[in-house]
Design a protein around this motif. Structure first.
Motif, PDB file in Angstrom:
ATOM      1  N   LEU A 105      24.938  26.549 -98.286  1.00 35.39           N
ATOM      2  CA  LEU A 105      24.345  27.874 -98.450  1.00 35.39           C
ATOM      3  C   LEU A 105      23.348  27.746 -99.599  1.00 35.39           C
ATOM      4  O   LEU A 105      23.591  26.990-100.549  1.00 35.39           O
ATOM      5  CB  LEU A 105      25.421  28.908 -98.807  1.00 35.39           C
ATOM      6  CG  LEU A 105      26.452  29.223 -97.708  1.00 35.39           C
ATOM      7  CD1 LEU A 105      27.493  30.217 -98.219  1.00 35.39           C
ATOM      8  CD2 LEU A 105      25.793  29.765 -96.445  1.00 35.39           C
ATOM      9  N   ASP A 106      22.248  28.475 -99.522  1.00 32.27           N
ATOM     10  CA  ASP A 106      21.260  28.430-100.603  1.00 32.27           C
ATOM     11  C   ASP A 106      21.898  28.889-101.910  1.00 32.27           C
ATOM     12  O   ASP A 106      22.917  29.595-101.903  1.00 32.27           O
ATOM     13  CB  ASP A 106      20.083  29.372-100.285  1.00 32.27           C
ATOM     14  CG  ASP A 106      19.310  28.930 -99.062  1.00 32.27           C
ATOM     15  OD1 ASP A 106      19.396  27.741 -98.709  1.00 32.27           O
ATOM     16  OD2 ASP A 106      18.641  29.785 -98.463  1.00 32.27           O
ATOM     17  N   THR A 109      22.533  32.516-101.931  1.00 29.45           N
ATOM     18  CA  THR A 109      23.340  33.063-100.832  1.00 29.45           C
ATOM     19  C   THR A 109      24.808  33.098-101.254  1.00 29.45           C
ATOM     20  O   THR A 109      25.287  32.196-101.926  1.00 29.45           O
ATOM     21  CB  THR A 109      23.183  32.189 -99.564  1.00 29.45           C
ATOM     22  OG1 THR A 109      21.813  32.163 -99.186  1.00 29.45           O
ATOM     23  CG2 THR A 109      23.999  32.728 -98.401  1.00 29.45           C
ATOM     24  N   TYR A 136      25.926  36.078 -90.483  1.00 27.12           N
ATOM     25  CA  TYR A 136      25.394  36.445 -91.807  1.00 27.12           C
ATOM     26  C   TYR A 136      25.094  37.938 -91.846  1.00 27.12           C
ATOM     27  O   TYR A 136      24.757  38.533 -90.822  1.00 27.12           O
ATOM     28  CB  TYR A 136      24.078  35.702 -92.076  1.00 27.12           C
ATOM     29  CG  TYR A 136      24.227  34.218 -92.243  1.00 27.12           C
ATOM     30  CD1 TYR A 136      24.342  33.653 -93.507  1.00 27.12           C
ATOM     31  CD2 TYR A 136      24.253  33.371 -91.141  1.00 27.12           C
ATOM     32  CE1 TYR A 136      24.484  32.282 -93.668  1.00 27.12           C
ATOM     33  CE2 TYR A 136      24.391  31.993 -91.294  1.00 27.12           C
ATOM     34  CZ  TYR A 136      24.506  31.470 -92.568  1.00 27.12           C
ATOM     35  OH  TYR A 136      24.643  30.111 -92.721  1.00 27.12           O
ATOM     36  N   HIS A 190      17.119  26.883 -95.026  1.00 25.78           N
ATOM     37  CA  HIS A 190      16.651  28.272 -95.215  1.00 25.78           C
ATOM     38  C   HIS A 190      16.466  28.992 -93.874  1.00 25.78           C
ATOM     39  O   HIS A 190      15.542  29.801 -93.721  1.00 25.78           O
ATOM     40  CB  HIS A 190      15.301  28.308 -95.950  1.00 25.78           C
ATOM     41  CG  HIS A 190      15.345  27.766 -97.345  1.00 25.78           C
ATOM     42  ND1 HIS A 190      16.454  27.849 -98.168  1.00 25.78           N
ATOM     43  CD2 HIS A 190      14.398  27.131 -98.090  1.00 25.78           C
ATOM     44  CE1 HIS A 190      16.172  27.294 -99.338  1.00 25.78           C
ATOM     45  NE2 HIS A 190      14.953  26.837 -99.306  1.00 25.78           N
ATOM     46  N   GLN A 191      17.318  28.677 -92.919  1.00 32.04           N
ATOM     47  CA  GLN A 191      17.068  29.150 -91.560  1.00 32.04           C
ATOM     48  C   GLN A 191      16.906  30.668 -91.419  1.00 32.04           C
ATOM     49  O   GLN A 191      15.943  31.134 -90.818  1.00 32.04           O
ATOM     50  CB  GLN A 191      18.190  28.680 -90.621  1.00 32.04           C
ATOM     51  CG  GLN A 191      17.996  29.235 -89.208  1.00 32.04           C
ATOM     52  CD  GLN A 191      18.557  28.360 -88.151  1.00 32.04           C
ATOM     53  OE1 GLN A 191      19.061  27.272 -88.444  1.00 32.04           O
ATOM     54  NE2 GLN A 191      18.480  28.800 -86.932  1.00 32.04           N
ATOM     55  N   VAL A 192      17.864  31.409 -91.945  1.00 26.08           N
ATOM     56  CA  VAL A 192      17.814  32.864 -91.735  1.00 26.08           C
ATOM     57  C   VAL A 192      16.574  33.450 -92.431  1.00 26.08           C
ATOM     58  O   VAL A 192      15.850  34.271 -91.861  1.00 26.08           O
ATOM     59  CB  VAL A 192      19.121  33.526 -92.235  1.00 26.08           C
ATOM     60  CG1 VAL A 192      19.023  35.046 -92.169  1.00 26.08           C
ATOM     61  CG2 VAL A 192      20.314  33.030 -91.405  1.00 26.08           C
ATOM     62  N   LYS A 193      16.323  32.980 -93.648  1.00 24.86           N
ATOM     63  CA  LYS A 193      15.164  33.501 -94.393  1.00 24.86           C
ATOM     64  C   LYS A 193      13.868  33.196 -93.634  1.00 24.86           C
ATOM     65  O   LYS A 193      12.982  34.045 -93.518  1.00 24.86           O
ATOM     66  CB  LYS A 193      15.113  32.878 -95.791  1.00 24.86           C
ATOM     67  CG  LYS A 193      16.262  33.351 -96.684  1.00 24.86           C
ATOM     68  CD  LYS A 193      16.281  32.573 -97.973  1.00 24.86           C
ATOM     69  CE  LYS A 193      17.508  32.934 -98.801  1.00 24.86           C
ATOM     70  NZ  LYS A 193      17.751  31.986 -99.880  1.00 24.86           N
ATOM     71  N   LEU A 206      21.516  37.694 -98.973  1.00 24.27           N
ATOM     72  CA  LEU A 206      22.110  37.048 -97.793  1.00 24.27           C
ATOM     73  C   LEU A 206      23.551  36.650 -98.103  1.00 24.27           C
ATOM     74  O   LEU A 206      23.842  36.076 -99.161  1.00 24.27           O
ATOM     75  CB  LEU A 206      21.282  35.808 -97.433  1.00 24.27           C
ATOM     76  CG  LEU A 206      21.641  35.084 -96.143  1.00 24.27           C
ATOM     77  CD1 LEU A 206      21.441  35.999 -94.927  1.00 24.27           C
ATOM     78  CD2 LEU A 206      20.762  33.832 -95.967  1.00 24.27           C
TER      79      LEU A 206
HETATM   80  N1  URA Z   1      19.995  30.660 -93.939  1.00 24.01           N
HETATM   81  C1  URA Z   1      19.319  30.755 -95.105  1.00 24.01           C
HETATM   82  O1  URA Z   1      18.158  31.060 -95.140  1.00 24.01           O
HETATM   83  N2  URA Z   1      20.004  30.500 -96.222  1.00 24.01           N
HETATM   84  C2  URA Z   1      21.320  30.199 -96.266  1.00 24.01           C
HETATM   85  O2  URA Z   1      21.880  30.003 -97.337  1.00 24.01           O
HETATM   86  C3  URA Z   1      21.995  30.113 -95.033  1.00 24.01           C
HETATM   87  C4  URA Z   1      21.315  30.339 -93.879  1.00 24.01           C
END
Ligand code: URA
Length: 243
Positions: A105-106, A109, A136, A190-193, A206
């Motif tokens: 996790l970042d 996060t 998330y 950084h997938q979700v971001k 997040l």
């Molecule tokens: N996606 C993100 O951007 N950050 C995370 O820590 C996990 C998933």
């Protein structure tokens, strides 16, 4: 469990390096079925025999699995010369077993993180082919709707051409800074971001709340961890229907 050298066995259970365990043995602090053993070469089966250190019977575990509520400000690594890591937050006896975070996790996060010394378990949990969804919750800088949910469902493409697997997006709380839920199966950097950036939104906060069917224990304060139960270990690999 098969018989194994007592020094290897104790080192695997967090009693120190082979050298440190050797000192414990030489000092007569280790017993097998009540008899002191002083040589690291002595073989023992910790599941059939009673192994004790300083009179305290050890509870042998081949692997260890921890659930952590990761706080912001610590990095998902085993050790780092400068920054505090998630492993630094784990009690020393467990840390000595060589645990590592299963996935990252970042730094900013928060939420559910599993730490283990079982490499196969971590691989199964992280490989997109194994179908373990990660859930998330994100706070955004502005509203999202049908169009963004559809883009997530089709598979977001990053500016560099990287294609993401189809993902789920739903709004949990509307408003200027909505709270949304995102379901993904992979763990790109950084997938979700980046997925939100691709649809013109910025993630303000997040938190990971679920892996497979395993939910973050609401009783765990940020920075705390505890061992997973046998049932919870199975939950990780239970396929969840999308909400
Ligand atoms: N996606 C993100 O951007 N950050 C995370 O820590 C996990 C998933």
């Amino acid at each position: 469990m098969a018989m194994q050298r007592i020094d290897k066995l104790l080192a695997s259970q967090g009693f120190g390096s082979r050298k440190e365990v050797g000192a414990l043995l030489r000092a007569g602090r280790v017993t097998v079925d009540g008899t002191a053993v002083r040589s690291g070469e002595t073989k023992a089966d910790a599941e059939r025999q009673t192994v004790a250190v300083d009179g305290k019977v050890i509870c042998y575990k081949e692997f260890i699995y921890l659930m952590m509520n990761k706080p912001a400000g610590v990095i998902s690594a085993s050790n780092d010369p400068k920054a505090e890591t998630v492993v630094d937050l784990v009690p020393p006896a467990l840390r000595r077993r060589g645990i590592f975070p299963a996935g990252r996790l970042d730094k900013d996060t928060t939420g559910l993180l599993i730490l283990t010394d079982d490499g196969d378990f971590a691989h199964r949990m992280l490989s997109p082919k194994k179908g373990v969804d990660k859930l998330y919750e994100a706070v955004l800088d502005g509203p999202v709707g049908q169009a963004e949910a559809e883009a997530f469902r089709r598979g977001i493409v990053f500016a560099d051409g990287t294609v993401c697997l189809p993902a789920g997006l739903c709004v949990l709380r509307e408003g200027e800074n909505p709270l949304v839920q995102v379901r993904i199966r992979e763990g790109k950097f950084h997938q979700v971001k980046k997925m939100f950036r691709a649809v013109g939104r910025t993630v303000l906060a997040l938190r990971r709340v679920q892996i497979g069917a395993l939910k973050l224990d609401p009783a765990l304060q940020e920075g705390e961890c505890r061992e997973l139960t046998e049932e919870e270990k199975k939950f990780v690999f239970e396929v969840q229907k999308a909400d």
